[in-house]
Design an enzyme around this catalytic site. Structure first.
Site, mmCIF file in Angstrom:
data_model
loop_
_atom_site.group_PDB
_atom_site.id
_atom_site.type_symbol
_atom_site.label_atom_id
_atom_site.label_comp_id
_atom_site.label_asym_id
_atom_site.label_seq_id
_atom_site.Cartn_x
_atom_site.Cartn_y
_atom_site.Cartn_z
ATOM 1 N N HIS A 117 1.507 2.166 -3.496
ATOM 2 C CA HIS A 117 0.380 2.912 -4.082
ATOM 3 C C HIS A 117 0.420 4.363 -3.617
ATOM 4 O O HIS A 117 0.212 5.296 -4.389
ATOM 5 C CB HIS A 117 -0.952 2.316 -3.621
ATOM 6 C CG HIS A 117 -1.352 1.054 -4.317
ATOM 7 N ND1 HIS A 117 -1.466 0.955 -5.679
ATOM 8 C CD2 HIS A 117 -1.693 -0.174 -3.838
ATOM 9 C CE1 HIS A 117 -1.870 -0.274 -6.009
ATOM 10 N NE2 HIS A 117 -2.005 -0.981 -4.908
ATOM 11 N N GLU B 139 0.834 -1.209 0.000
ATOM 12 C CA GLU B 139 0.000 0.000 0.000
ATOM 13 C C GLU B 139 0.869 1.261 0.000
ATOM 14 O O GLU B 139 0.495 2.279 -0.591
ATOM 15 C CB GLU B 139 -0.974 -0.005 1.183
ATOM 16 C CG GLU B 139 -1.961 -1.197 1.216
ATOM 17 C CD GLU B 139 -2.767 -1.394 -0.064
ATOM 18 O OE1 GLU B 139 -3.026 -0.404 -0.782
ATOM 19 O OE2 GLU B 139 -3.126 -2.561 -0.358
#
Ligand code: CO
Length: 501
Positions: free
Chosen positions: A272, A269
């Site tokens: 991202h 994550e």
């Protein structure tokens, strides 16, 4: 700078102003969505779904403002647009045409149903009871078919949906890439299966959520995530969400007897988030569509590169293992870095996609791709999904699925109506490998730098070449620009073969 023509400047500036209001509404919606997944009390869901529906409706109204159509018509014929302006006008045209095809009532109803469906999925997963989710899934499938029909009734609905995540891709183009990938993966998997199994028993030990959270925060710092521009929370399904230009949040989950689940979700994550935090194609286009990620596959290429190419490399742990080892305490006390790196790279046929190794991962995606294309084309009914899922897992991974929680209820995507999203994950791997090859050529001694914990050159390279560009280019154009060639699945096969042989 904007181009010279004064009227032109005004018209584009007006487009930008309208677009920024839409972005603000989208970010407000993201706050509500983030809260629903993290802290919302169970009974708050009914009104929350109405709140989300209202915000989505307002954002949609902004996106279909007739002024946009007029401004586009006035700017499209201009010859003296800068590359950023030209890209922005083209992108706005595409999105405007798409949004104007969707009736407002549909957009609002969709947001409401998706919110309810996601909550139902979460309950169904906890209770391991597919029947709680089935009626909502039915609704999301029906509404996605409707959405596809609104957008382009002349094309196959699944193709229209794929386009929303990876512009320009079709079921046939994805299937062609996947058939090459499947052959490569199965061949490598057979080779690995012939070797003695890797011992990873020391990873399957209790590590408290508190310690795992500490590990996550340490790793966020290690990969360059600025915790003043975001935060970490826990959810059923880890995700990244952008609530504002300087507010990009991530979530993870703590599995008590398998701490690698949280640390690799966190690194994933963070990949991202770094992408989102670094988007800036041009200062004049901040807060517009041009300053959004270009596609889900490019997004996944960034998360999966950080998680796997970097985060599962020997070099990365050379630097960071001592810290994680100390935090884990007893369980890793007698495990050296080589055993640890071997264990976190163990290749094994397993049931859960998000915890799959790099080799079997693509097969999990193929399972979902084949099922969702059958679902959207009407060849697979909701009541038959669990059985079809289990049969596909048996066929591609050779495993028996003991229950739906470990089967068709494991992923959140279909509950949100994200049909056509899964292929992005595998395409992301392919993109990542292609970027990675070029990055290694262009950054001298990258591996040594990683082993010293110096990720700065890598982050700068990614920022300049990929992140900052936002939606200036289409995904294929970006790949071509950065790597000098179109999508080439052989890069990923080369990367895997080198790593695992
Ligand atoms: Co991801």
């Amino acid at each position: 700078m904007f181009s010279k023509g004064a009227t032109m400047r005004q018209e584009i500036a007006k487009l930008v102003e309208l677009d920024r209001q839409r972005t603000l509404l989208t970010h407000i919606g993201a706050v509500l969505g983030w809260d629903q997944e993290t802290y919302l009390p169970e009974k708050g869901i009914e009104e929350r779904s109405e709140q989300l529906s209202l915000i989505e409706g307002l954002a949609h109204e902004k996106a279909v403002d007739p002024q946009i159509g007029e401004l586009l018509a006035a700017t499209e014929a201009a010859k003296d647009l800068s590359p950023e302006e030209a890209a922005y006008v083209k992108l706005t045209r595409r999105e405007y045409d798409k949004e104007t095809k969707l009736p407002s009532e549909f957009v609002m109803e969709y947001a409401k149903q998706a919110s309810l469906s996601q909550a139902a999925w979460s309950q169904a997963k906890s209770a391991n009871d597919f029947s709680l989710f089935a009626p909502h899934l039915e609704t999301m499938i029906r509404m996605n078919k409707e959405r596809a029909a609104y957008l382009d009734s002349g094309r196959k609905p699944y193709d229209v949906l794929l386009d929303l995540f990876e512009y320009g891709s079709t079921e046939a183009s994805v299937a062609a890439v996947f058939s090459v990938m499947k052959k490569d993966l199965v061949a490598l998997l057979d080779k690995i299966a012939a070797q003695p199994p890797v011992d990873d028993s020391f990873l399957h030990v209790p590590v408290s959520a508190e310690i795992q959270a500490k590990m996550s925060r340490y790793l966020m710092d290690a990969v360059g995530y600025d915790q003043k521009r975001g935060r970490l929370d826990t959810t059923a399904h880890p995700f990244t969400t952008t609530l504002g230009r300087d507010d990009v949040r991530i979530t993870t989950r703590y599995v008590e007897n398998y701490f690698p689940s949280s640390i690799f979700s966190t690194i994933h994550e963070s990949g991202h988030a770094l992408y989102e935090m670094n988007i800036d194609p041009h200062p004049d286009f901040r807060g517009t569509r041009l300053a959004e990620a270009v596609s889900m596959a490019v997004h996944e290429s960034q998360s999966r590169m950080l998680e796997n190419f970097v985060g599962r490399s020997r070099a990365f742990w050379e630097k960071h293992y001592p810290a994680i080892q100390a935090m884990a305490g007893e369980p890793l006390a007698n495990v050296d870095v080589d055993r640890f790196v071997k264990a976190i790279n163990k290749v094994e046929r397993s049931l859960i996609r998000t915890e799959a190794d790099e080799v079997t991962y693509g097969l999990h995606v193929i399972v979902r791709f084949e099922l969702e294309s059958a679902i959207i084309s009407g060849n697979l009914a909701v009541k038959d999904i669990p059985q079809a899922w289990n049969a596909k897992i048996k066929e591609l991974l050779g495993l028996d699925v003991p229950n739906d929680r470990l089967g068709c209820l494991q992923d959140v995507h279909w509950s949100m109506g994200a049909f056509g999203y899964f292929p992005s994950y595998a395409l992301g791997n392919l993109y990542a490998a292609q970027f990675w090859e070029v990055m290694q050529e262009q950054i001298p001694n990258l591996e040594q730098k990683i082993s010293r914990g110096e990720l700065g050159d890598m982050q700068q390279w990614l920022k300049v070449n990929v992140h900052s560009k936002g939606s200036l280019y289409l995904p294929g154009e970006l790949l071509q620009k950065v790597t000098g060639k179109p999508l080439d699945p052989s890069c990923f096969a080369r990367y895997l073969n080198k790593k695992f042989s």
